[in-house]
Design a protein around this motif. Structure first.
Motif, PDB file in Angstrom:
ATOM      1  N   THR A  59      -8.017  -0.563   4.316  1.00 10.20           N
ATOM      2  CA  THR A  59      -7.687   0.624   5.086  1.00 10.20           C
ATOM      3  C   THR A  59      -7.336   0.260   6.528  1.00 10.20           C
ATOM      4  N   PHE A  97      -7.714  -3.974  -8.221  1.00  9.64           N
ATOM      5  CA  PHE A  97      -9.068  -4.147  -7.681  1.00  9.64           C
ATOM      6  C   PHE A  97      -9.974  -4.867  -8.678  1.00  9.64           C
ATOM      7  N   ASP A 110     -12.948  -3.738  -2.162  1.00 10.97           N
ATOM      8  CA  ASP A 110     -12.591  -2.349  -2.448  1.00 10.97           C
ATOM      9  C   ASP A 110     -11.689  -1.825  -1.345  1.00 10.97           C
ATOM     10  N   TRP A 111     -11.523  -0.522  -1.278  1.00  9.75           N
ATOM     11  CA  TRP A 111     -10.593   0.075  -0.323  1.00  9.75           C
ATOM     12  C   TRP A 111     -10.938  -0.249   1.125  1.00  9.75           C
ATOM     13  N   ASN A 112     -12.218  -0.504   1.408  1.00  9.16           N
ATOM     14  CA  ASN A 112     -12.618  -0.818   2.781  1.00  9.16           C
ATOM     15  C   ASN A 112     -11.916  -2.054   3.326  1.00  9.16           C
ATOM     16  N   ASP A 120      -3.000   5.504   2.252  1.00  9.21           N
ATOM     17  CA  ASP A 120      -4.250   5.188   2.933  1.00  9.21           C
ATOM     18  C   ASP A 120      -4.724   6.465   3.627  1.00  9.21           C
ATOM     19  N   ILE A 165       0.854  -1.189   0.000  1.00  8.39           N
ATOM     20  CA  ILE A 165       0.000   0.000   0.000  1.00  8.39           C
ATOM     21  C   ILE A 165       0.890   1.240   0.000  1.00  8.39           C
ATOM     22  N   THR A 192      -3.591   0.523  -9.357  1.00  9.33           N
ATOM     23  CA  THR A 192      -4.567   0.224  -8.309  1.00  9.33           C
ATOM     24  C   THR A 192      -5.887  -0.258  -8.904  1.00  9.33           C
ATOM     25  N   ARG A 221      -6.485   7.758  -5.355  1.00  7.56           N
ATOM     26  CA  ARG A 221      -7.399   6.709  -4.910  1.00  7.56           C
ATOM     27  C   ARG A 221      -7.405   6.678  -3.378  1.00  7.56           C
ATOM     28  N   ARG A 222      -8.521   6.237  -2.822  1.00  3.31           N
ATOM     29  CA  ARG A 222      -8.650   6.170  -1.366  1.00  3.31           C
ATOM     30  C   ARG A 222      -7.659   5.178  -0.772  1.00  3.31           C
ATOM     31  N   ILE A 223      -7.514   4.031  -1.392  1.00  2.00           N
ATOM     32  CA  ILE A 223      -6.381   3.138  -1.133  1.00  2.00           C
ATOM     33  C   ILE A 223      -5.605   3.073  -2.437  1.00  2.00           C
ATOM     34  N   GLN A 224      -4.312   3.336  -2.348  1.00  2.00           N
ATOM     35  CA  GLN A 224      -3.482   3.365  -3.548  1.00  2.00           C
ATOM     36  C   GLN A 224      -2.329   2.392  -3.365  1.00  2.00           C
TER      37      GLN A 224
END
Length: 377
Positions: free
Chosen positions: A318, A294, A313-315, A222, A219, A290, A234-237
């Motif tokens: 994180t 995904f 997804d990013w959830n 975040d 990651i 990313t 991106r929210r998580i990259q």
């Protein structure tokens, strides 16, 4: 002494025996059993996974299905007409994926000069990769060598070569090269301004069999803050300055396909010159990387979706502090490839999960955009 006729007959018999012996022992391609992770609110039920410290039990369920990345060979395979294949199928045919093979002992880096050149400024960083990986083949590839290497490896896929040559910025070629070399040969790619803090042998948790993993990623960002879009794409990259892969991995195949097709489309309509440093992130950089990862996690070709309670997804990533396995991919926490950045939960360089230190030189960027906190990441 044997007569000529008897010698000829003996040679024919020997060749026939050799042919059938080697034919009958051709290894079959392996299949890939994958685990589809649930969302954090849906606990898993696999006691074996629950005992693994680095694979949180609320993310793993028992293997849900078998997916083959390539068919098992039946004796001698006939040559196929690649001109009638899609680009994706050409890449799959040219660079087959076998998850049960070992990670190739290659380390790939790129720079304007090799370590033998007087103007090479990254000797300290480069040396750590050799020191931490005795027995590995470690190559620092110059721009000209990269061109020739890609032409050699992708001679049978001319559209890839055309796309590589058409990219208008060095950074675009540098991004593309890392995917191309890992797809064709596998191993580790890492930017020239990185230090290897620990051997890649330690990157995959001991409880995870290495013959079930084909890709190791980390990651990059975040950003748990309301204005995250002002800083990151991106929210998580996921970072792509350090990647470990086995040759032919489907994620690499797909990103090469997308970059090739997008480049050729823009070449055709004359819009390639519109690409600039700001658009690199989306076109070849961590944003596209990313997205492709995904997409892979949610691809029914490789994962049995019947046990899923929703998309990955990013959830799902994180705040993670230990490794997480999704099918044949190991995802490392932000500390692994970004220790010491003092944000987003990253810990210091002496943390057990700190594997690679990145200096964030960003030598292709303007001076004002070379820090991890800037929008370009």
């Amino acid at each position: 002494m044997l007569s000529f006729r008897r010698a000829l007959v003996a040679a024919a018999i020997f060749i026939t025996i050799l042919f059938f012996t080697t034919r009958s022992t051709s290894p079959a391609a392996s299949s890939l059993a994958v685990e589809y992770p649930k969302t954090n609110s849906d606990p898993g039920s696999n006691p074996k996974e629950s005992s693994q410290e680095t694979v949180p039990p609320n993310d793993a369920v028992p293997p849900a299905g078998v997916n083959r990345h390539r068919p098992a060979p039946q004796g001698q395979q006939t040559m196929q007409d690649m001109s009638k294949m899609t680009l994706y199928d050409k890449l799959a045919y040219q660079f087959p994926y076998d998850v049960e093979t070992k990670f190739p002992a290659y380390i790939w880096q790129t720079w304007k000069w090799t370590p033998a050149h007087g103007e090479f400024d990254f000797r300290d960083q480069e040396a750590t990769w050799t020191e931490q990986h005795p027995g590995f083949i470690h190559e620092v590839i110059t721009d000209q060598v990269a061109v020739n290497l890609i032409r050699l490896l992708y001679a049978s896929v001319p559209e890839v070569l055309e796309a590589y040559d058409a990219l208008p910025l060095p950074v675009l070629k540098a991004d593309f090269f890392r995917y191309l070399i890992l797809l064709a040969r596998g191993g580790i790619y890492s930017d020239i301004d990185t230090y290897a803090l620990r051997s890649a042998v330690d990157w995959i948790p001991a409880a995870v069999p290495r013959d079930t993993v084909g890709l190791v990623i980390g990651i990059e960002a975040d950003p748990d803050r309301p204005d995250w879009k002002e800083w990151y794409s991106r929210r998580i990259q996921f970072c792509q300055w350090t990647i470990q892969a086995k040759a032919g991995h489907p994620v690499l195949r797909e990103i090469v396909r997308q970059i090739t097709n997008r480049t050729l489309e823009r070449k055709k309509d004359g819009s390639l010159k519109g690409l600039n440093n700001k658009s690199v992130i989306e076109f070849t950089g961590p944003a596209l990387w990313t997205d492709v990862i995904f997409d892979y996690f949610n691809d029914e070709r490789f994962f049995d979706m019947s046990h899923s309670t929703g998309p990955i997804d990013w959830n799902n990533f994180t705040g993670m502090e230990t490794s997480r396995r999704v099918g044949d991919v190991v995802v490392l926490p932000i500390t692994s490839f970004s220790p010491g950045v003092e944000q987003m939960g990253a810990k210091d360089y002496d943390d057990p999960m700190a594997f690679v230190k990145h200096d964030f030189e960003g030598t292709w960027k303007p001076e004002s955009e070379r820090h991890i906190g800037e929008q370009t990441g």
